[in-house]
Design an enzyme around this catalytic site. Structure first.
Site, short mmCIF file in Angstrom:
data_model
loop_
_atom_site.label_atom_id
_atom_site.label_comp_id
_atom_site.label_asym_id
_atom_site.label_seq_id
_atom_site.Cartn_x
_atom_site.Cartn_y
_atom_site.Cartn_z
N ASP A 105 24.32 49.31 36.50
CA ASP A 105 23.69 48.22 35.73
C ASP A 105 22.24 47.96 36.16
OD1 ASP A 105 26.33 47.68 34.62
OD2 ASP A 105 26.79 46.73 36.52
N ALA A 142 30.76 54.23 31.48
CA ALA A 142 29.37 53.83 31.67
C ALA A 142 28.96 52.96 30.49
CB ALA A 142 28.50 55.08 31.71
N HIS A 167 25.32 51.77 28.64
CA HIS A 167 23.85 51.71 28.59
C HIS A 167 23.43 50.96 27.34
CE1 HIS A 167 23.29 55.55 31.24
NE2 HIS A 167 23.87 54.56 31.85
N LYS A 178 31.88 39.40 34.66
CA LYS A 178 30.70 38.84 35.33
C LYS A 178 30.35 39.73 36.52
CE LYS A 178 30.75 33.92 34.33
NZ LYS A 178 30.85 32.56 34.87
N ARG A 179 29.05 39.91 36.74
CA ARG A 179 28.62 40.70 37.89
C ARG A 179 28.32 39.77 39.06
NH1 ARG A 179 24.50 43.54 33.99
NH2 ARG A 179 25.90 44.88 32.81
#
Length: 457
Positions: free
Chosen positions: A43, A69, A71, A336-337
């Site tokens: 990310d 992945a 993008h 959530k990161r």
């Protein structure tokens, strides 16, 4: 003088082509590929760097991973999401190539293409080439991915946090030599069906609750086989011709990132492929001398999805601010990161493995509101500074981070388009990163669009 040669032309017994060393090297090497890799836990904004470089590329390729992945690329105000397709597919003048190291879920591939078609992607099938040696992800691999997570949760009280896209189980089949490839799907379908059934039954014996509609899946696969047939090539020959024919600009788009690499990442909380530079050679079938520039993409702070050690994580107001300002949730999973300060130990380690020729520092604008910015510069373990990035997870959980505090710039950088437009404190932050890692920053990202990537050299 056809057919004869003066005896003094070359030493006795010598055959082949006589050339000077430099001509020999140039002829043997061919073109070099440019590689874009994530330098943290993913990310970082690789898609944006690829998008910049893809504008004048002839070939854009993926070498590993699958549709785990994610993008995002913004072009003319439209947001495209790519998972399996190289994000360079937007470039109508380039060929996109999916290499042998990629694992392909065919329903996912077509679903993704159709979604992006609605946003304006055209004629992608004419620009896509798929390696015949790429392994196939089946629906039951995805189901098993979910079941394995449930098992881990029950046994260990924690899971890896996979995307449940079947990536790990497919690479497991590949390593166990029971996997099926694109070339198998396109040759004798009866033989393919029999191997598919064996593989399905194997998975059912390991996971008794697993239900597989074998005939239904085979029918769908037969349909997909005809749709992809025109796109499939022998990837080794395709890449060799591309490298040794008329000079071409070839771009390799890495998926995932250094700290998610199966060998060098924070194992076991990693992905199942090599997302460091070695994966480019094995995932495309090209020799190391054909690797040119290797660009590492780094966010101006650090994020991580799922569980696993994260030394500079900020479970406080700062972490919350970074998450909100940076819109930190996953493209593939919506999770959530976790957020924290930039960690230069990670960056130096990623550079050791990848040999970055330059860095792209993204999302600098997210730090615009901070009065001071901290950067992790070293780790201590049991009160002693350690000069390495620990392989063992329990050890990494215990490290204490030593920070350097830099003055913030408290100014809006989103309008900056040149180095001179950045506040002195922001310039200082960038120089600090360069000096500590020993790699120059080539791009600085201050917003979502293509134009907001400032090129420094």
């Amino acid at each position: 003088m056809s057919g004869t040669r003066a005896s003094n032309d070359r030493p006795p017994g010598a055959g082949g082509v006589k050339r000077g060393r430099l001509q020999q090297e140039a002829a043997a090497t061919g073109s070099r590929v440019t590689v874009v890799l994530g330098a943290q836990w993913g990310d970082e904004g690789k898609g944006k760097v690829v998008d910049l470089l893809a504008t004048d590329a002839d070939i854009i390729s993926r070498c590993q991973g699958g549709n785990n992945a994610g993008h995002t690329v913004v072009v003319d105000g439209k947001e495209y999401d790519f998972h399996l397709l190289p994000s360079g597919i937007i470039n109508t003048k380039a060929v996109s190539f999916i290499g042998n190291g990629v694992v392909i879920h065919l329903p996912g591939l077509f679903e993704e293409a159709e979604k992006n078609e609605k946003k304006g992607l055209k004629d992608w099938e004419k620009r896509l080439i798929i390696s015949d040696r790429a392994h196939l992800v089946f629906d039951f691999h995805q189901a098993v991915d979910g079941l394995q997570e449930v098992q881990r949760q029950a046994q260990e009280g924690k899971n890896i946090g996979t995307t449940k896209k079947g990536i790990g189980p497919t690479y497991s089949s590949k390593a166990a030599r029971t996997g099926l490839r694109i070339c198998d799907l396109l040759s004798d379908f009866d033989e393919f069906s029999s191997r598919f059934k064996n593989l399905a039954h194997q998975h059912q014996s390991m996971f008794p609750t697993l239900e597989i509609d074998i005939e239904g899946q085979l029918k769908r696969l037969k349909g997909f086989a005809e749709r992809i047939r025109p796109m499939v090539r022998d990837g080794v020959y395709f890449m060799y011709e591309a490298l040794h024919g008329p000079p071409k600009k070839i771009l390799v788009e890495g998926a995932n990132a250094a700290l998610l690499d199966i060998d060098f990442g924070t194992y076991p909380f990693v992905t199942s492929s090599n997302c460091t530079v070695g994966g480019v050679c094995t995932g495309l079938g090209i020799p190391p001398q054909n690797i040119g520039d290797v660009y590492g993409v780094v966010k101006a702070y650090t994020t991580r999805v799922g569980i696993g050690a994260f030394p500079t994580e900020q479970i406080n107001e700062i972490g919350g601010l970074l998450q909100t300002r940076g819109h930190e949730w996953g493209v593939t999973t919506g999770r959530k990161r976790r957020c924290g300060w930039l960690d230069l130990m990670i960056l130096r380690y990623a550079h050791m493995v990848n040999g970055f020729t330059a860095l792209a520092l993204t999302k600098l604008d997210i730090l615009d509101v901070l009065g001071e910015v901290k950067v992790g510069v070293s780790y201590k373990l049991n009160g002693k500074r350690i000069p390495y990035f620990p392989a063992n997870q329990e050890m990494l959980q215990k490290v204490e981070v030593e920070y350097e505090t830099l003055p913030g710039w408290k100014a809006d950088t989103t309008g900056a388009r040149r180095w001179e437009d950045l506040p002195p404190q922001a310039q200082n932050y960038i120089r600090f990163v360069e000096n500590h890692v020993g790699v120059a920053v080539k791009w600085v990202g201050v917003g979502k669009s293509r134009e907001s990537m400032i090129q420094l050299f």
